[in-house]
Scaffold this motif. Sequence first.
Motif, PDB file in Angstrom:
ATOM      1  N   UNK A   1       0.841  -1.202   0.000  1.00 42.01           N
ATOM      2  CA  UNK A   1       0.000   0.000   0.000  1.00 42.01           C
ATOM      3  C   UNK A   1       0.874   1.250   0.000  1.00 42.01           C
ATOM      4  N   UNK A   2       1.922   1.200   0.813  1.00 43.02           N
ATOM      5  CA  UNK A   2       2.851   2.331   0.871  1.00 43.02           C
ATOM      6  C   UNK A   2       3.537   2.525  -0.483  1.00 43.02           C
ATOM      7  N   UNK A   3       3.896   1.407  -1.122  1.00 43.74           N
ATOM      8  CA  UNK A   3       4.557   1.491  -2.432  1.00 43.74           C
ATOM      9  C   UNK A   3       3.624   2.087  -3.476  1.00 43.74           C
ATOM     10  N   UNK A   4       2.346   1.696  -3.434  1.00 46.75           N
ATOM     11  CA  UNK A   4       1.387   2.240  -4.405  1.00 46.75           C
ATOM     12  C   UNK A   4       1.226   3.747  -4.217  1.00 46.75           C
ATOM     13  N   UNK A   5       1.134   4.164  -2.952  1.00 44.84           N
ATOM     14  CA  UNK A   5       1.044   5.605  -2.677  1.00 44.84           C
ATOM     15  C   UNK A   5       2.291   6.313  -3.208  1.00 44.84           C
ATOM     16  N   UNK A   6       3.432   5.652  -3.062  1.00 49.01           N
ATOM     17  CA  UNK A   6       4.701   6.226  -3.510  1.00 49.01           C
ATOM     18  C   UNK A   6       4.837   6.329  -5.011  1.00 49.01           C
ATOM     19  N   UNK A   7       3.913   5.681  -5.755  1.00 48.46           N
ATOM     20  CA  UNK A   7       3.971   5.747  -7.224  1.00 48.46           C
ATOM     21  C   UNK A   7       3.381   7.042  -7.769  1.00 48.46           C
ATOM     22  N   UNK A   8       2.687   7.797  -6.911  1.00 49.84           N
ATOM     23  CA  UNK A   8       2.026   9.025  -7.391  1.00 49.84           C
ATOM     24  C   UNK A   8       2.998   9.974  -8.106  1.00 49.84           C
ATOM     25  N   UNK A   9       4.190  10.252  -7.569  1.00 53.16           N
ATOM     26  CA  UNK A   9       5.112  11.139  -8.291  1.00 53.16           C
ATOM     27  C   UNK A   9       5.511  10.587  -9.663  1.00 53.16           C
ATOM     28  N   UNK A  10       5.591   9.258  -9.790  1.00 51.82           N
ATOM     29  CA  UNK A  10       5.947   8.683 -11.074  1.00 51.82           C
ATOM     30  C   UNK A  10       4.834   8.950 -12.083  1.00 51.82           C
TER      31      UNK A  10
END
Lengths: 66, 168
Positions: free
Chosen positions: B53-62
Amino acid sequence: MQIVVRLDVMLARRKMTSRDLAARIGITEQNLSLLKSGKVKGIRFETLAKICAELDCQPGDLLEAE
Amino acid sequence: MNFQRRAQVLRVLVSVAAVTLPLAVVGMLMWQGPQTPYGLGVSQDASQSQLWLSALVGLAPMVVGVWILMTMRALLGLYAQGHALSVEAAGDIRRIGLGLVLMGLLPLLIRPVQSVLLSWNNPAGERALTVGVGSGDVGFLLGGALMLLIAWAMAEAAEAAAENRAFV
């Protein structure tokens, strides 16, 4: 008051085609057509001087206020 | 190499980046699995679901980064066609500026969300809310603001160019 372009009249008097005049003064035939029909916002003094030189006329012969 | 040719070359490079960037990020994520983001100050005992879940949230800048690249591609397309001084080009520059500002703001939102996600299951008193601002974030914000100003100036220039084209 509007400015009316009488270029077509001068071209007829001098027996010159639009294509010839456009080529001589260095503008596109399309732009010259727009000028003839009055569909331009303005004319540069340089262009006006070249047209007058080629058609042997004065600016007043080409532009009329109505 | 003239301006239009350079724009074409850069457009190809940007197109490649727009495709390879998400592929590389998602590929690494799938290959290595989600990791605890660096610098959040949370424990390393988060569950797999928390990490994903944290990784998915972290994809926003990409995602924003790819959007910026696609907008750059559109802008370079206009440059390659000789429409540098146009309202459309000014609009693309404005959107790139907005994207850069967003790239500067997103980490300010993502870091707290990730820290809460990753420490959610911790005992009371051991949960974390991490807030931080990095030099990169400030850089994106300032760069984005500058692009927005440039876009405004380009819109004025495009208007003047259109006015000039109406003169023979």
